[in-house]
Scaffold this motif. Sequence first.
Motif, PDB file in Angstrom:
ATOM      1  N   ARG A 211      35.195  48.709  10.299  1.00  0.00           N
ATOM      2  CA  ARG A 211      34.774  49.213   8.988  1.00  0.00           C
ATOM      3  C   ARG A 211      33.641  48.345   8.420  1.00  0.00           C
ATOM      4  O   ARG A 211      32.623  48.861   7.950  1.00  0.00           O
ATOM      5  N   THR A 212      33.833  47.041   8.492  1.00  0.00           N
ATOM      6  CA  THR A 212      32.786  46.174   7.937  1.00  0.00           C
ATOM      7  C   THR A 212      31.505  46.294   8.767  1.00  0.00           C
ATOM      8  O   THR A 212      30.401  46.350   8.231  1.00  0.00           O
ATOM      9  N   ALA A 213      31.692  46.393  10.092  1.00  0.00           N
ATOM     10  CA  ALA A 213      30.503  46.536  10.947  1.00  0.00           C
ATOM     11  C   ALA A 213      29.776  47.845  10.652  1.00  0.00           C
ATOM     12  O   ALA A 213      28.555  47.923  10.754  1.00  0.00           O
ATOM     13  N   THR A 214      30.552  48.859  10.292  1.00  0.00           N
ATOM     14  CA  THR A 214      29.934  50.147   9.947  1.00  0.00           C
ATOM     15  C   THR A 214      28.976  49.978   8.771  1.00  0.00           C
ATOM     16  O   THR A 214      27.843  50.463   8.795  1.00  0.00           O
ATOM     17  N   VAL A 215      29.444  49.281   7.741  1.00  0.00           N
ATOM     18  CA  VAL A 215      28.587  49.078   6.576  1.00  0.00           C
ATOM     19  C   VAL A 215      27.369  48.249   6.963  1.00  0.00           C
ATOM     20  O   VAL A 215      26.240  48.531   6.550  1.00  0.00           O
ATOM     21  N   GLU A 216      27.591  47.240   7.805  1.00  0.00           N
ATOM     22  CA  GLU A 216      26.459  46.400   8.205  1.00  0.00           C
ATOM     23  C   GLU A 216      25.430  47.202   8.986  1.00  0.00           C
ATOM     24  O   GLU A 216      24.219  47.045   8.794  1.00  0.00           O
ATOM     25  N   LYS A 217      25.917  48.060   9.870  1.00  0.00           N
ATOM     26  CA  LYS A 217      24.987  48.901  10.621  1.00  0.00           C
ATOM     27  C   LYS A 217      24.269  49.873   9.699  1.00  0.00           C
ATOM     28  O   LYS A 217      23.049  50.055   9.797  1.00  0.00           O
ATOM     29  N   ALA A 218      25.056  50.507   8.841  1.00  0.00           N
ATOM     30  CA  ALA A 218      24.466  51.483   7.938  1.00  0.00           C
ATOM     31  C   ALA A 218      23.364  50.826   7.116  1.00  0.00           C
ATOM     32  O   ALA A 218      22.323  51.434   6.851  1.00  0.00           O
ATOM     33  N   ALA A 219      23.602  49.584   6.737  1.00  0.00           N
ATOM     34  CA  ALA A 219      22.620  48.890   5.895  1.00  0.00           C
ATOM     35  C   ALA A 219      21.291  48.697   6.614  1.00  0.00           C
ATOM     36  O   ALA A 219      20.251  48.573   5.984  1.00  0.00           O
ATOM     37  N   THR A 220      21.338  48.670   7.938  1.00  0.00           N
ATOM     38  CA  THR A 220      20.080  48.513   8.674  1.00  0.00           C
ATOM     39  C   THR A 220      19.350  49.840   8.821  1.00  0.00           C
ATOM     40  O   THR A 220      18.208  49.881   9.246  1.00  0.00           O
ATOM     41  N   LEU A 221      20.050  50.934   8.508  1.00  0.00           N
ATOM     42  CA  LEU A 221      19.480  52.255   8.781  1.00  0.00           C
ATOM     43  C   LEU A 221      19.206  53.069   7.526  1.00  0.00           C
ATOM     44  O   LEU A 221      18.233  53.807   7.459  1.00  0.00           O
ATOM     45  N   LEU A 222      20.103  52.938   6.576  1.00  0.00           N
ATOM     46  CA  LEU A 222      20.018  53.814   5.403  1.00  0.00           C
ATOM     47  C   LEU A 222      19.187  53.171   4.293  1.00  0.00           C
ATOM     48  O   LEU A 222      18.905  51.971   4.314  1.00  0.00           O
ATOM     49  N   ALA A 223      18.867  54.006   3.324  1.00  0.00           N
ATOM     50  CA  ALA A 223      18.180  53.481   2.152  1.00  0.00           C
ATOM     51  C   ALA A 223      19.113  52.503   1.425  1.00  0.00           C
ATOM     52  O   ALA A 223      20.339  52.662   1.486  1.00  0.00           O
ATOM     53  N   ASP A 225      20.082  52.075  -1.572  1.00  0.00           N
ATOM     54  CA  ASP A 225      21.094  52.570  -2.524  1.00  0.00           C
ATOM     55  C   ASP A 225      22.270  53.190  -1.782  1.00  0.00           C
ATOM     56  O   ASP A 225      23.425  53.058  -2.200  1.00  0.00           O
ATOM     57  N   GLN A 226      21.996  53.835  -0.640  1.00  0.00           N
ATOM     58  CA  GLN A 226      23.109  54.398   0.129  1.00  0.00           C
ATOM     59  C   GLN A 226      23.964  53.286   0.725  1.00  0.00           C
ATOM     60  O   GLN A 226      25.192  53.361   0.737  1.00  0.00           O
ATOM     61  N   ALA A 227      23.291  52.252   1.220  1.00  0.00           N
ATOM     62  CA  ALA A 227      24.031  51.120   1.762  1.00  0.00           C
ATOM     63  C   ALA A 227      24.919  50.502   0.681  1.00  0.00           C
ATOM     64  O   ALA A 227      26.081  50.150   0.928  1.00  0.00           O
ATOM     65  N   GLU A 228      24.367  50.396  -0.521  1.00  0.00           N
ATOM     66  CA  GLU A 228      25.149  49.826  -1.629  1.00  0.00           C
ATOM     67  C   GLU A 228      26.371  50.694  -1.926  1.00  0.00           C
ATOM     68  O   GLU A 228      27.454  50.185  -2.199  1.00  0.00           O
ATOM     69  N   LYS A 229      26.187  51.999  -1.855  1.00  0.00           N
ATOM     70  CA  LYS A 229      27.313  52.909  -2.118  1.00  0.00           C
ATOM     71  C   LYS A 229      28.418  52.699  -1.091  1.00  0.00           C
ATOM     72  O   LYS A 229      29.606  52.667  -1.432  1.00  0.00           O
ATOM     73  N   LEU A 230      28.008  52.572   0.167  1.00  0.00           N
ATOM     74  CA  LEU A 230      29.005  52.347   1.216  1.00  0.00           C
ATOM     75  C   LEU A 230      29.730  51.035   0.977  1.00  0.00           C
ATOM     76  O   LEU A 230      30.949  50.933   1.125  1.00  0.00           O
ATOM     77  N   LEU A 231      28.962  50.029   0.603  1.00  0.00           N
ATOM     78  CA  LEU A 231      29.561  48.726   0.330  1.00  0.00           C
ATOM     79  C   LEU A 231      30.583  48.854  -0.794  1.00  0.00           C
ATOM     80  O   LEU A 231      31.676  48.277  -0.727  1.00  0.00           O
ATOM     81  N   THR A 232      30.238  49.629  -1.786  1.00  0.00           N
ATOM     82  CA  THR A 232      31.157  49.807  -2.909  1.00  0.00           C
ATOM     83  C   THR A 232      32.457  50.473  -2.454  1.00  0.00           C
ATOM     84  O   THR A 232      33.546  50.079  -2.876  1.00  0.00           O
ATOM     85  N   ILE A 233      32.319  51.455  -1.555  1.00  0.00           N
ATOM     86  CA  ILE A 233      33.541  52.087  -1.024  1.00  0.00           C
ATOM     87  C   ILE A 233      34.406  51.029  -0.354  1.00  0.00           C
ATOM     88  O   ILE A 233      35.613  50.955  -0.581  1.00  0.00           O
ATOM     89  N   GLY A 234      33.761  50.187   0.448  1.00  0.00           N
ATOM     90  CA  GLY A 234      34.503  49.138   1.135  1.00  0.00           C
ATOM     91  C   GLY A 234      35.152  48.168   0.163  1.00  0.00           C
ATOM     92  O   GLY A 234      36.309  47.762   0.330  1.00  0.00           O
ATOM     93  N   LEU A 235      34.410  47.858  -0.881  1.00  0.00           N
ATOM     94  CA  LEU A 235      34.920  46.857  -1.848  1.00  0.00           C
ATOM     95  C   LEU A 235      36.075  47.409  -2.679  1.00  0.00           C
ATOM     96  O   LEU A 235      36.769  46.655  -3.355  1.00  0.00           O
ATOM     97  N   GLN A 236      36.260  48.721  -2.600  1.00  0.00           N
ATOM     98  CA  GLN A 236      37.378  49.293  -3.338  1.00  0.00           C
ATOM     99  C   GLN A 236      38.575  49.570  -2.436  1.00  0.00           C
ATOM    100  O   GLN A 236      39.601  50.076  -2.893  1.00  0.00           O
ATOM    101  N   ALA A 237      38.447  49.263  -1.186  1.00  0.00           N
ATOM    102  CA  ALA A 237      39.521  49.579  -0.240  1.00  0.00           C
ATOM    103  C   ALA A 237      40.527  48.438  -0.173  1.00  0.00           C
ATOM    104  O   ALA A 237      40.358  47.395  -0.797  1.00  0.00           O
ATOM    105  N   LYS A 238      41.576  48.692   0.588  1.00  0.00           N
ATOM    106  CA  LYS A 238      42.652  47.695   0.694  1.00  0.00           C
ATOM    107  C   LYS A 238      42.140  46.388   1.293  1.00  0.00           C
ATOM    108  O   LYS A 238      42.601  45.317   0.970  1.00  0.00           O
TER     109      LYS A 238
END
Lengths: 566, 380
Positions: A211-223, A225-238
């Motif tokens: 899951r964390t690697a997903t966000v890290e990868k996404a951050a290298t690819l997405l804009a 603000d989208q990366a930040e949104k994904l990070l926020t989803i992660g930061l709200q998870a268990k």
Amino acid sequence: MPIKTLLIALLSATALTLPASAQDAWTGLSAGRPVGTTSVSVPGQAGLAGRVDEATLRALAARNDIAGVAAEIRKLRNENPNWTPPQDLFESTPDPAEEQRLWALFGQGKLDEIPSVIALIQAARPQWRPSADFSAKFAASKSRREIVAASEAGNAVQVVALASAQPGILVCGEMDVLWRVGEALVKTRASDKAFELYSYILSRCTDTKERTATVEKAATLLAPDQAEKLLTIGLQAKDASSFEAVRRNVLRSRIARAIDGGPAVAAADLAAFEASALQARQAEDVMLAGWLHYSRKEMPAAVTNFEAAMGMVTSPKAIEGFILSHRAMGNIDVAERLAYDRRAVDPAIARLYIEIMATDLTRSPRVDIDPNRIARLEPVVMDGRSAVGAQALGWYLYNGSRFADAMRWFKQSLDWEPMEANALGYALTANRLKDAATFRAALASYGPQFPAVAALKRIETVSRPRGSAPAAPADNASNALSRQALEHFKAGQYEAALAALDKRRQARPEDRGLSIVRAWALYQSGQYVKAKALFEDLDSKQSTRDTQYGKFYASRQLLPPQFGSN
Amino acid sequence: MTRLKIAAAVLAGAALAFTAGNLAGRKDGQVAASAPAPVQAAAAQEAPAPSVPDAWLTSAWPAYKTAFVRNGRVLDDVNRVSHSEGQGYGMLIATLADDREAFDEIWAWTRRELFIRNDGLAAWRWEERASPHVTDANNATDGDILIAWALAEAAERWKSADYAQDARQIVSAVARKTLARWQRGTVILPAATGFGAGDQSDGPVVNLSYWVFPAFDRLARTAPDVPWAELRASGLLLAQAARFSLVRLPPDWLSLAGTEPKPAQGFPARFGYNAIRIPLYLAWASRGDAEPLRPFAGLWNEARSLGPFEIDLTTGEAVSTMEGAGYRAVAALVSCALDGQPMPASLRTVPIQTYYSTTLHILALAATQQGYAQCLSRPS
């Protein structure tokens, strides 16, 4: 809900700005079979046999447990004297022995051999089919292999098409495939779909590392603000705590992308990053911020960062950054002094020192240089066997009309590595020395290789108008080598690409882009240990998709079965 | 129930008109199929140097002799007869144990008492209380092949051209009298008479356990003119094709009246004491490809102490457990060959049980040692 249903939904929802072929592929997904609704009829559980529980029997048969099957049939017949195993049980139960053979091939990764073995079995038993379980796993594995191949080949449209044809593979257990599909979506300009894919992984898949690697990868690819949104989803998870570290990595990769010309990083974000890196004495991050300043031509800030990093660690890269920043600011003296003082730290620093000096030596018009500076350069050139340094000395002497001395350096430089610049200097110097034999020999030897040398055929052994030789040849030669390397790499000639890169690196420091080409060429030519080391080095300086993937694959190739390949 | 008793029961019911009933006492087998490697390859190999018998054999062999060998005659204690198969096994184990004296004694008895036919084959059954002792003069082809194999082993071990010559004469008779054309290859008839297409309503009838694959490899060096490669191929083909019921095993006796083998009508459709030797021979001669053994992988469920069973192939039902460590040793050999499973410690020494179980036990360990030594070195 399996991940594919979501993908079907999200992919068919809106028209995308994909290239037509990719879009067809995606909409194809929505026409896929409904998921999870297949009704399974269980033969042998109806009619007379309805009272006989054949479940155990089937399970034993599936495991090829002959003794267990025979004993179970005996037991069932004792309990139900009128029962005989129904014929359809014999027919519908896949032959575990034959299937085991398929599983064995499957386990060995010999997917290509499986269809022919199936054909062989079916030639003898036309009714025979592999089990649904095997068929599904085989199909998934084949798709995985195809997707990986398409992805490795950089064919994003194909990746998307394959994933559409086999949506069954888009499950949490196939994270590598999911990541590749996500990347392919980004490349086919379907970033929103990629974003939803990543969000889905975050909401459905449970492995925290993935899951964390997903966000890290996404951050290298997405804009961003989208990366930040994904990070926020992660930061709200268990497992939110694991995403705290990701936050930093996300910013890190954004900075890295900005250095490569990607979207800019907001000044506030950079300042916060810098401040925390300085406070935590994270030299790599301090340097990363330094390189971003450097790329933005904010040299004083870059110098400050590299200086701070030098105070934290002994890193050639920090020194190099410091030197380059000063040089870019025009503080050549500072740059040269430090490069000379630290030349023993790393060959790259020595090369940088030589390069700084070479620039000065080949300046046009020629400027006199303090003989002491030249005297201390010469042993560094000799120690480093620097063809670039030697030819620069040659040109300096040539332009000062000290042809005999110039000849010595050009010859030395050619011995180390023939380049256009030193071959040209060698031939011109011979001409000035009126040494016709050497001149002709030089043209014969180097003319075919270097057009500039061949062009000298037209000059006669008359004195040329005075003037300095162009300072550019060194650059031209290394540019040509860069092009060669890239062409070889594209053509799959990895060894040749490496050779060109090696040649070029003797002349000029290798930039990050070429280093990445080098790393992949090492990987492709099976030199996994070296590839891994280089990717790690590159990744430590600036973590990008290439360096992360490179690290990942090079490491996998380092597993024991392949270890001997290097 | 013993092998012979089953056969007798079948005979009583089926009233076959010839000696097949007697022959039914023998084991038969199947072979799973893979592309047959050319026998020439084996023929070209150097003969392995005779090995020094291992500890398990140096203790098992004297006990075996004491229990089952009388002045060169090998005793089938359960069936209370002697037969060419037993003589062949006895000779073969004597070569493995490097006991030339015993070998010569068994071979001398065999030649004197069984080679009384005029075609170079051995009469198969000998009974002490009968007169004459030979109570069925038909041959049993596996007995002939086993005797020839043992002679070929002896010829190499003790450098005797005479043994090799004897072996050649026997297999030449086998080739002349007991091979038949089936639509899909050359097959081995169980005997010189009684099993051909004209002898039985669903003939030809064959017994796949008479395909002694490791003997083929050795005999190919001794008598290369016999079509061993074709026999190996037909055996592997039959093993692949002859699989019945949910357990998908071959029966002891197969009808080759059509292109597909079927359980022979004159015999119980049963995986039994004949067919249990099929995986033994397959493993012994697997040449690195154990896949043909796959169908036999589950014969013994060690954890639940189930099997190996005689299995009725009309229903897949276990008929009776094959009682004896030797049958489990064959099953363990299969697991070893297929999956590298170590031989269970309890099976690494040979207790003297019945003639047949004890014989198979010794052969299974010999096959393990020759082809899969790692299964004996690893702890079980």
